[in-house]
Write a protein that holds these residues in place. Structure first.
Motif, PDB file in Angstrom:
ATOM      1  N   UNK A  84      -2.102  24.497  -6.925  1.00 28.25           N
ATOM      2  CA  UNK A  84      -1.047  23.682  -7.511  1.00 28.25           C
ATOM      3  C   UNK A  84      -1.660  22.495  -8.266  1.00 28.25           C
ATOM      4  N   UNK A  85      -0.973  22.099  -9.345  1.00 31.73           N
ATOM      5  CA  UNK A  85      -1.432  20.955 -10.138  1.00 31.73           C
ATOM      6  C   UNK A  85      -0.286  19.957 -10.304  1.00 31.73           C
ATOM      7  N   UNK A  86      -0.645  18.671 -10.335  1.00 28.23           N
ATOM      8  CA  UNK A  86       0.347  17.602 -10.388  1.00 28.23           C
ATOM      9  C   UNK A  86      -0.045  16.574 -11.440  1.00 28.23           C
ATOM     10  N   UNK A  87       0.936  16.193 -12.245  1.00 29.24           N
ATOM     11  CA  UNK A  87       0.720  15.151 -13.252  1.00 29.24           C
ATOM     12  C   UNK A  87       1.877  14.173 -13.121  1.00 29.24           C
ATOM     13  N   UNK A  99      -8.494  15.918  -6.871  1.00 25.36           N
ATOM     14  CA  UNK A  99      -8.906  16.717  -8.027  1.00 25.36           C
ATOM     15  C   UNK A  99      -7.729  17.307  -8.790  1.00 25.36           C
ATOM     16  N   UNK A 100      -6.672  17.721  -8.082  1.00 23.54           N
ATOM     17  CA  UNK A 100      -5.551  18.379  -8.757  1.00 23.54           C
ATOM     18  C   UNK A 100      -4.377  17.445  -8.993  1.00 23.54           C
ATOM     19  N   UNK A 101      -4.598  16.127  -8.821  1.00 21.77           N
ATOM     20  CA  UNK A 101      -3.559  15.131  -9.072  1.00 21.77           C
ATOM     21  C   UNK A 101      -4.000  14.230 -10.219  1.00 21.77           C
ATOM     22  N   UNK A 102      -3.173  14.155 -11.252  1.00 19.68           N
ATOM     23  CA  UNK A 102      -3.431  13.246 -12.365  1.00 19.68           C
ATOM     24  C   UNK A 102      -2.352  12.173 -12.332  1.00 19.68           C
ATOM     25  N   UNK A 155       4.586  12.530 -24.718  1.00 25.11           N
ATOM     26  CA  UNK A 155       4.565  11.219 -25.355  1.00 25.11           C
ATOM     27  C   UNK A 155       4.322  10.116 -24.327  1.00 25.11           C
ATOM     28  N   UNK A 156       5.026  10.206 -23.201  1.00 23.36           N
ATOM     29  CA  UNK A 156       4.878   9.191 -22.161  1.00 23.36           C
ATOM     30  C   UNK A 156       3.494   9.270 -21.514  1.00 23.36           C
ATOM     31  N   UNK A 157       3.022  10.496 -21.290  1.00 24.36           N
ATOM     32  CA  UNK A 157       1.714  10.679 -20.661  1.00 24.36           C
ATOM     33  C   UNK A 157       0.602  10.134 -21.547  1.00 24.36           C
ATOM     34  N   UNK A 158       0.763  10.281 -22.855  1.00 20.76           N
ATOM     35  CA  UNK A 158      -0.243   9.776 -23.789  1.00 20.76           C
ATOM     36  C   UNK A 158      -0.314   8.252 -23.751  1.00 20.76           C
ATOM     37  N   UNK A 159       0.817   7.614 -23.463  1.00 21.47           N
ATOM     38  CA  UNK A 159       0.860   6.151 -23.416  1.00 21.47           C
ATOM     39  C   UNK A 159       0.274   5.588 -22.124  1.00 21.47           C
ATOM     40  N   UNK A 185      -8.778   2.664 -14.970  1.00 25.26           N
ATOM     41  CA  UNK A 185      -7.854   1.731 -15.620  1.00 25.26           C
ATOM     42  C   UNK A 185      -6.512   1.712 -14.905  1.00 25.26           C
ATOM     43  N   UNK A 186      -6.039   2.904 -14.511  1.00 25.33           N
ATOM     44  CA  UNK A 186      -4.773   2.974 -13.766  1.00 25.33           C
ATOM     45  C   UNK A 186      -4.909   2.285 -12.419  1.00 25.33           C
TER      46      UNK A 186
END
Length: 295
Positions: free
Chosen positions: A174-177, A209-212, A264-268, A274-275
């Motif tokens: 599973x992957x999460x963003x 690893x699978x969480x952005x 669009x939101x993810x790019x911002x 940094x996060x």
């Protein structure tokens, strides 16, 4: 890019489906050769109900459908009408109905959906997503739900199930963003101590690893306004929570629209160190507040 309030909430398809169902009911009435007032009198309904149903301003019940079909001599259409109604109910699932049996059952239903999903994309401008919540932050959210909707409690069970759901964050299939605004880190939705523990957990989860995990800081200029939160589950469904209902959107054009908005939101957003720096800055502010209060 500017979206109208209706379009941005994803409510358009729900309204269209309700209006389409109303038009079918109107056609049945006209084929039967009766006026709205005559139909209302024959089934002992107020005339206003006929108008609301036909114009899509009120969602019929299963019994309404059956009564209407029998009164217009169209019993053969009951099955198809009920199928349309139940599809509409899936799109617009009212919280009071979903939560009528308590918090635990609804959390269990979400867990079943989790099991089928491989890619989770979530944007949240005001709250920490459930899959990232600590137990105490989740408890505060469920307590609010109980207070607002006056549903059966079951907060402890709901928290336990939510914590169990989080085990999938560690599954390699599973992957999460997740994309959050800085405001979501600062809103006072729980005691300061609880929020500090919650932010500390975000820092830890951001290293999986699978969480952005992306954070959109206050100075960021938005291309798309953060009008409301939403979840994209694979390429199959968009889930939007309003105060009254959960919208489940599955039309290809809706999924494409929300997919583009998410990108669009993810790019911002900022990621990685940094996060984490943004989260740490908020933590420092909360810690200073505790120190000042103690003084």
């Amino acid at each position: 890019m500017t979206l109208s309030p209706t379009r941005s909430t994803g409510a358009t398809s729900v309204d269209e489906a309700r209006r389409a169902l109303g038009l079918r009911l109107r056609e049945m009435r006209k084929r039967a050769g009766v006026t709205g007032r005559q139909l209302a009198e024959s089934v002992s309904w107020p005339a206003s109900k006929i108008s609301k149903l036909e114009n899509g301003r009120q969602t019929p019940t299963d019994e309404d459908i059956r009564v209407w079909a029998e009164a217009t001599r169209a019993e053969n259409e009951i099955e198809g009408l009920l199928a349309s109604l139940h599809t509409l109910e899936l799109q617009h699932a009212e919280w009071r109905r979903q939560l009528s049996s308590g918090l635990r059952q609804h959390q269990g239903e979400i867990a079943d959906l989790d099991a089928r999903t491989r890619l989770f994309r979530a944007f949240e401008p005001t709250v920490i997503p459930g899959l990232l919540q600590t137990a105490e932050y989740a408890r505060a959210r469920f307590a609010e739900t109980v207070a607002v909707f006056r549903v059966p409690g079951g907060v402890d069970d709901a928290v336990r199930i939510r914590m169990q759901r989080q085990e999938m964050l560690y599954r390699s299939d599973k992957r999460f963003h997740f994309v959050l605004t800085e405001a979501a880190l600062r809103y006072r939705l729980c005691p300061v101590e609880v929020m500090m523990a919650q932010l500390d957990r975000l820092v830890s989860l951001s290293t999986l690893r699978n969480v952005r995990l992306g954070i959109i800081g206050f100075p960021t200029r938005y291309v798309v306004a953060p009008a409301h939160g939403f979840w994209l589950l694979d390429q199959e469904r968009v889930m939007v929570e309003t105060f009254s209902a959960e919208l489940n959107l599955a039309q290809p054009q809706e999924i494409e629209l929300y997919g583009g908005i998410f990108e669009q939101l993810a790019t911002a957003a900022s990621y990685g160190g940094t996060a984490r720096a943004i989260i740490t800055r908020v933590l420092d502010d909360l810690a200073a507040e505790l120190t000042d209060d103690g003084a």
